[in-house]
Structures are given as C-alpha cells and as structure tokens.
Design a protein around this motif. Sequence first.
Motif, PDB file in Angstrom:
ATOM      1  N   LEU A   5       2.049 -22.403  10.557  1.00  7.88           N
ATOM      2  CA  LEU A   5       1.365 -22.230   9.278  1.00  7.88           C
ATOM      3  C   LEU A   5       2.207 -21.323   8.392  1.00  7.88           C
ATOM      4  O   LEU A   5       2.632 -20.249   8.816  1.00  7.88           O
ATOM      5  N   ASP A   6       2.469 -21.783   7.171  1.00  9.09           N
ATOM      6  CA  ASP A   6       3.266 -21.007   6.228  1.00  9.09           C
ATOM      7  C   ASP A   6       2.491 -20.806   4.942  1.00  9.09           C
ATOM      8  O   ASP A   6       2.025 -21.771   4.324  1.00  9.09           O
ATOM      9  N   MET A   7       2.350 -19.539   4.537  1.00 10.58           N
ATOM     10  CA  MET A   7       1.641 -19.234   3.305  1.00 10.58           C
ATOM     11  C   MET A   7       2.645 -19.024   2.185  1.00 10.58           C
ATOM     12  O   MET A   7       3.420 -18.055   2.193  1.00 10.58           O
ATOM     13  N   GLY A   8       2.663 -19.926   1.227  1.00 12.42           N
ATOM     14  CA  GLY A   8       3.545 -19.805   0.076  1.00 12.42           C
ATOM     15  C   GLY A   8       2.797 -19.260  -1.123  1.00 12.42           C
ATOM     16  O   GLY A   8       1.584 -19.044  -1.085  1.00 12.42           O
ATOM     17  N   GLY A   9       3.530 -19.054  -2.202  1.00 10.12           N
ATOM     18  CA  GLY A   9       2.883 -18.541  -3.406  1.00 10.12           C
ATOM     19  C   GLY A   9       1.952 -19.544  -4.052  1.00 10.12           C
ATOM     20  O   GLY A   9       1.020 -19.176  -4.769  1.00 10.12           O
ATOM     21  N   THR A  10       2.188 -20.842  -3.792  1.00  3.64           N
ATOM     22  CA  THR A  10       1.369 -21.897  -4.397  1.00  3.64           C
ATOM     23  C   THR A  10       0.470 -22.582  -3.378  1.00  3.64           C
ATOM     24  O   THR A  10      -0.711 -22.818  -3.644  1.00  3.64           O
ATOM     25  N   ASN A  11       1.028 -22.906  -2.200  1.00  2.00           N
ATOM     26  CA  ASN A  11       0.266 -23.652  -1.192  1.00  2.00           C
ATOM     27  C   ASN A  11       0.380 -23.017   0.184  1.00  2.00           C
ATOM     28  O   ASN A  11       1.355 -22.314   0.485  1.00  2.00           O
ATOM     29  N   VAL A  12      -0.636 -23.284   1.004  1.00  2.00           N
ATOM     30  CA  VAL A  12      -0.574 -22.988   2.431  1.00  2.00           C
ATOM     31  C   VAL A  12      -0.300 -24.316   3.136  1.00  2.00           C
ATOM     32  O   VAL A  12      -1.049 -25.279   2.960  1.00  2.00           O
ATOM     33  N   ASP A  13       0.793 -24.365   3.897  1.00  2.00           N
ATOM     34  CA  ASP A  13       1.175 -25.574   4.625  1.00  2.00           C
ATOM     35  C   ASP A  13       0.979 -25.343   6.113  1.00  2.00           C
ATOM     36  O   ASP A  13       1.252 -24.250   6.620  1.00  2.00           O
ATOM     37  N   ALA A  14       0.521 -26.368   6.817  1.00  2.00           N
ATOM     38  CA  ALA A  14       0.272 -26.217   8.249  1.00  2.00           C
ATOM     39  C   ALA A  14       0.588 -27.511   8.972  1.00  2.00           C
ATOM     40  O   ALA A  14       0.449 -28.606   8.414  1.00  2.00           O
ATOM     41  N   VAL A  15       1.034 -27.370  10.229  1.00  2.00           N
ATOM     42  CA  VAL A  15       1.329 -28.536  11.065  1.00  2.00           C
ATOM     43  C   VAL A  15       0.872 -28.256  12.490  1.00  2.00           C
ATOM     44  O   VAL A  15       0.755 -27.101  12.911  1.00  2.00           O
ATOM     45  N   VAL A  16       0.612 -29.350  13.215  1.00  2.00           N
ATOM     46  CA  VAL A  16       0.427 -29.287  14.664  1.00  2.00           C
ATOM     47  C   VAL A  16       1.510 -30.146  15.293  1.00  2.00           C
ATOM     48  O   VAL A  16       1.707 -31.301  14.908  1.00  2.00           O
ATOM     49  N   ILE A  17       2.252 -29.554  16.245  1.00  2.00           N
ATOM     50  CA  ILE A  17       3.344 -30.254  16.926  1.00  2.00           C
ATOM     51  C   ILE A  17       3.037 -30.316  18.413  1.00  2.00           C
ATOM     52  O   ILE A  17       2.658 -29.309  19.026  1.00  2.00           O
ATOM     53  N   GLU A  18       3.166 -31.506  18.978  1.00  2.00           N
ATOM     54  CA  GLU A  18       2.933 -31.688  20.409  1.00  2.00           C
ATOM     55  C   GLU A  18       4.047 -32.547  20.979  1.00  2.00           C
ATOM     56  O   GLU A  18       4.307 -33.657  20.489  1.00  2.00           O
ATOM     57  N   HIS A  19       4.734 -32.024  21.998  1.00  2.00           N
ATOM     58  CA  HIS A  19       5.837 -32.742  22.647  1.00  2.00           C
ATOM     59  C   HIS A  19       6.887 -33.196  21.625  1.00  2.00           C
ATOM     60  O   HIS A  19       7.390 -34.324  21.683  1.00  2.00           O
ATOM     61  N   GLY A  20       7.197 -32.335  20.679  1.00  2.00           N
ATOM     62  CA  GLY A  20       8.227 -32.661  19.697  1.00  2.00           C
ATOM     63  C   GLY A  20       7.793 -33.617  18.607  1.00  2.00           C
ATOM     64  O   GLY A  20       8.608 -34.033  17.791  1.00  2.00           O
ATOM     65  N   ARG A  21       6.503 -33.955  18.571  1.00  2.00           N
ATOM     66  CA  ARG A  21       5.980 -34.876  17.552  1.00  2.00           C
ATOM     67  C   ARG A  21       5.013 -34.150  16.639  1.00  2.00           C
ATOM     68  O   ARG A  21       4.183 -33.360  17.089  1.00  2.00           O
ATOM     69  N   ILE A  22       5.081 -34.428  15.355  1.00  2.00           N
ATOM     70  CA  ILE A  22       4.115 -33.885  14.400  1.00  2.00           C
ATOM     71  C   ILE A  22       2.884 -34.776  14.434  1.00  2.00           C
ATOM     72  O   ILE A  22       2.960 -35.971  14.139  1.00  2.00           O
ATOM     73  N   ILE A  23       1.746 -34.195  14.809  1.00  2.00           N
ATOM     74  CA  ILE A  23       0.544 -35.024  14.928  1.00  2.00           C
ATOM     75  C   ILE A  23      -0.446 -34.793  13.792  1.00  2.00           C
ATOM     76  O   ILE A  23      -1.366 -35.596  13.604  1.00  2.00           O
ATOM     77  N   ARG A  24      -0.268 -33.711  13.013  1.00  2.00           N
ATOM     78  CA  ARG A  24      -1.157 -33.502  11.869  1.00  2.00           C
ATOM     79  C   ARG A  24      -0.521 -32.506  10.910  1.00  2.00           C
ATOM     80  O   ARG A  24       0.153 -31.560  11.336  1.00  2.00           O
ATOM     81  N   THR A  25      -0.712 -32.730   9.607  1.00  2.00           N
ATOM     82  CA  THR A  25      -0.242 -31.797   8.584  1.00  2.00           C
ATOM     83  C   THR A  25      -1.352 -31.543   7.575  1.00  2.00           C
ATOM     84  O   THR A  25      -2.198 -32.418   7.339  1.00  2.00           O
ATOM     85  N   VAL A  26      -1.357 -30.374   6.981  1.00  2.00           N
ATOM     86  CA  VAL A  26      -2.320 -30.006   5.940  1.00  2.00           C
ATOM     87  C   VAL A  26      -1.591 -29.192   4.880  1.00  2.00           C
ATOM     88  O   VAL A  26      -0.755 -28.335   5.211  1.00  2.00           O
ATOM     89  N   LYS A  27      -1.878 -29.439   3.615  1.00  2.00           N
ATOM     90  CA  LYS A  27      -1.356 -28.651   2.500  1.00  2.00           C
ATOM     91  C   LYS A  27      -2.519 -28.370   1.552  1.00  2.00           C
ATOM     92  O   LYS A  27      -3.164 -29.298   1.055  1.00  2.00           O
ATOM     93  N   ARG A  28      -2.785 -27.086   1.314  1.00  2.00           N
ATOM     94  CA  ARG A  28      -3.883 -26.688   0.436  1.00  2.00           C
ATOM     95  C   ARG A  28      -3.445 -25.538  -0.466  1.00  2.00           C
ATOM     96  O   ARG A  28      -2.601 -24.731  -0.077  1.00  2.00           O
ATOM     97  N   PRO A  29      -4.032 -25.407  -1.659  1.00  2.00           N
ATOM     98  CA  PRO A  29      -3.647 -24.324  -2.567  1.00  2.00           C
ATOM     99  C   PRO A  29      -3.922 -22.941  -1.968  1.00  2.00           C
ATOM    100  O   PRO A  29      -4.877 -22.743  -1.223  1.00  2.00           O
ATOM    101  N   THR A  30      -3.057 -21.994  -2.307  1.00  2.00           N
ATOM    102  CA  THR A  30      -3.229 -20.611  -1.864  1.00  2.00           C
ATOM    103  C   THR A  30      -4.200 -19.886  -2.792  1.00  2.00           C
ATOM    104  O   THR A  30      -4.062 -19.956  -4.015  1.00  2.00           O
ATOM    105  N   ASN A  31      -5.181 -19.226  -2.197  1.00  2.00           N
ATOM    106  CA  ASN A  31      -6.084 -18.368  -2.960  1.00  2.00           C
ATOM    107  C   ASN A  31      -5.520 -16.955  -2.905  1.00  2.00           C
ATOM    108  O   ASN A  31      -5.660 -16.249  -1.918  1.00  2.00           O
ATOM    109  N   ARG A  32      -4.838 -16.536  -3.964  1.00  2.00           N
ATOM    110  CA  ARG A  32      -4.150 -15.238  -3.938  1.00  2.00           C
ATOM    111  C   ARG A  32      -5.118 -14.067  -3.864  1.00  2.00           C
ATOM    112  O   ARG A  32      -4.724 -12.962  -3.476  1.00  2.00           O
TER     113      ARG A  32
END
Length: 558
Positions: A5-32
């Motif tokens: 999970l990475d919190m940027g100035g504009t969006n929070v991005d998140a991923v789930v990785i299993e066995h070297g595969r990306i199985i889910r991603t989410v991108k939502r606005p950051t509430n500062r």
Amino acid sequence: MIVGLDMGGTNVDAVVIEHGRIIRTVKRPTNRDDLFQSIWTVLEELLAGLDQKKIRRINLSTTVSTNAIVEGKADPVGMIIQRGPGLAYEFPECRGEKVFISGYIDHRGHVVKDLDIREIKQAIDLFRAKEIKTCAVITKFSTRNPSHETRIKKLLEKEFPLVTLGHTLSGKLNFPRRVYTAYLNAAVAGTFRHFADSLKRSLRQVNIAAPVFILKADGGTMSLEAAEEKPVESILSGPAASLVGLMSMCATDRDALLLDIGGTTTDIFFLADGVPVFEPLGIQIGDYKTLVRAVYSTSIGLGGDSAIQVHQGSLKIGPRREGPPVAFGGPAPTPTDAMILLGLMAAGAAEQTRAEVALARLADPLGWSPHALAEQVLETMGETIKNKVEQLLQEINSKPVYTIKELLYGKKINPKVIYVIGGPAQALAPVLSRNFNLPCRYPAHYQVANAIGAALAKITTDITLLADTVQGTLSVPELGLHEQVSRRFNLAQARQKALALLEKRATALGARPEEIEGEIIEESCFNMVRGFATTGQNIRIKAQVKPGLLDMLRGEHQ
C-alpha cells in the motif's frame, strides 16, 4: 499473500500479490485531512472476500511523518546539545527548546570534560515548564563514545517517555546532520506512534494478525515497531516505493531514467549500470539535512492534476494542484483533462465534454483549438521534465556517483532508456520518447507500480562497527553497543562480528533468515603509531543487508 500500500499526495494505491501474481488492485483518492482513514478504507476494499489468514505481511508506504514535517505540524522538541569546541552551531530551524551544555568527548572517544548534572536538571525544569513531550540528546562524537548521551537519557526518561539519542540513528561523523536527524525523529515520534496505534487497533478488530512493515527512504522496509522507534527513516518513502516498483518490473543493466508521474508531482530517479543512484550523505527535507539513508530522487510540481494556466501568452503547468480535473468536477483544467480530450485516457462522454469546455476557455485567447492546446500541454510536460533531467544530470555527473552498492569513480550517467509509471504514463510515453530521443517504456501495471514496489520491498539496514584496539573499545552506534575488545582484535574478526551483528539487527527489524544477505560495503584499518612502535589498530567496517526484492514481477513493457 503480500499486501502493498502506497499513500501518495493524490491517491492511495494498493495491491495484493500471491505467488508472484497480482490478484487485486485498488486506487482511491487520498483524504489529506485523515490519512489513517484513507489507508483503512483502501485496505477494507482491497481485502474484501480474501482469506485474511493467508496474508503473510503488509508493507505500507506512508506520508504521515513527511506531512508532519513539511506542514509544520511536528511536535516541539526539548533538545540537549553538547557541541564541544569548534563552530557554535545554533540550529535555529529546530522548533522547541534548545539547551547547550558543557562537557566534551573527543574524536577518539576520550572524555575530555565530564557532564555537569546541574545543567541537565535545569533543562528538565525548562522542558517541564514549556510542556515539552519529546526530547532529543545529541553530543559531538557520540558515535565514538555514547556515554554522555545514555547518562542524560536516564535522567530524562523518568519524565519524558520519548527520548531520541543521536548516536543510535547513524554511525556517520557529521554532527550538524546528526542533530537535525535526531530532532526530526523526536518531532514526528508522537504523530507516528498515534498513527501506528490506530493501525494496530484496527487490524486487531478485523482479526488480521499479519505483521506490518513500513517503507524506508532507502527502498527497504522495517517493522512497524522499529518504525515507532525511528520514524525519521520513513520520511520520503513514497519515492522509494516508486523506485522499487519500477525495478521489479523493468529490470535493466544499463544507465536509465526512471519517472513516476503522479497527480501532484513527478519523481525522478536514475540508474547507473542498472543500480539505483544513492544519496551519499543522507536526504534533505525542507531546511533539514539529515543522515537518513535514501535513494537519490527529485520531485517537481508537475503531475496529471496540476493546474494549467496561460500567462502572457504561454502555457504554465503547476506546481499547484487545485483539485481533481475539471472532467471529474475539479475547479481548474489539468493535463488529465488534455489526455481525456485527446482520447488518451478513458472517460465518459460527459467528462470529455467538461474537459473540452475547460480547455476551450484557455485556448480561445490564444487562437488555438481545444485539441491543439491539449497537445501543447503534453509537449510542455515533456519539455519541463527533460529540462529538469538535464539539470540534474549535470549536477550528478559533476561529482562522484554513489549507488546503493558502491562508489563509481569517474562514472558519468548517460541514460539509454526511460521507464515511466503513474496514471499518465501511457499517454506521455510517446511525448517523452520524442523529447529525449530515447525509448520510453511502461510496465503493464504502471498505474499501481508504487504499491507493487511497497509490497516487494525487503528489509534493509546497515551498521557501522568502530574498533580502537589501543583503547580496547568497540562500538556500533546504531545498536547502542559499546564494549571492550582485546588489543589483538583484527580486521578479519571485525568483519565477522559486523556481519553477525548485522544479522541480529535485521532479525530485530522483522527480517526472516532467508531474506538476510549481509555484505561489507566499506572497510578501513590503520595502524596506530606512537614513537617508532605500532600500539594498535583503528578499524572501521560498514555492513549492510544486500538490497533486493522479495520477488520479481516481469510486466509487459510498451
């Protein structure tokens, strides 16, 4: 499963990785206004329906510490500083109370003048009267002998639970930088602990027992508990997450330019022969030059949501972000509006219409069509990035080039390829390629590459071992270790002990045994001579956990 999970100035991005595969991603606005709620909302969406017992670790890049510093919301600090002889630094940038005390330890670790305990008690009275909650203690040459700092801490900790000691933050000899590093660590300690407590409490409420790791500015991670002790290492971890994400999907052994174009800023990095360029002394944040290990990065106020203006007949993009693009209800046209109008970014008909109307208002006084203006916006972005990169390369190549692995004597960085991530990556890749006359590629998951970097970052740490066999002393400042050694202690023994202590430190930070690969990156050994006889040796060893990734993702490069 690994959660990144990475919190940027504009969006929070998140991923789930299993066995070297990306199985889910989410991108939502950051509430500062509520960073914790931003993280928690994304985590809930990301983990919905997944077997949470399979989560092996959660790697988190957070701006909590950075924001507290740059927004002036860090706590005032009670600082006890022992300057000794030499320049009388005042450190006016440090907020709170500063007490300069007598006493002195020399560069060999000899106590030249002892502490005056009355001065410490007077400092305690002052801090109490000023309602100071957190303290920092920094004495010159404490990396050689920390006894004054540790004695002062014993007096302080009876009333002040958060006390930072300068020698524990770095083994490097740079007194002003150590003062600023200790100050920042103390200033953000309360804010970070509040954030950590909230996160741990929320994870318990939903029965997630996975350990949490925090990204550091050097591209590695440390356990949440370790970050509570040294939150200063989490500043500027966002760019580091971007770099790790790029390297996980864009492996190369050539000089390269790496770009993360976000909503608010563009982060710029360089590779020398495929290895990240490093800050040799430590990062600077605002007015504070620190000893915090970090990859080399520079941010410019240019992103997909930067406000576009026309000033005296010419385009101006950024550095301010006034809100989302007009296409999505924002107040001012942005490069994202230009990309939507040109069909380079997916959007509905209503959004395209709003973008065109907004750009037409800027284009009409120039006698341009909205589409011509949109194309010029992208060209201006490419030119702005190119001009900044040329300036940075001139600065970097005028000095020795340091990477995370070594000092490259005589090296001049000359990028042969560009890798770009971030929301506008696909739209801007052709523009950047034209401007730089270089191939420009982006990985398949370019929109959430920074979260991928957070997920795949492994624990990193380093230690400095200092031994003086004349005095029979050995110290490792980062561990607070100061002990006696034999006069026969030698370089080979120092190497062995440094690697053993490094492994112990990495384990304490949360590393698994299979993730720890220690290496010696600097060493020196000098004979100490008195008269015509060798009396002993002065040994210095710098060791680090070899940098790398938990796994590699090979995205398709476009």
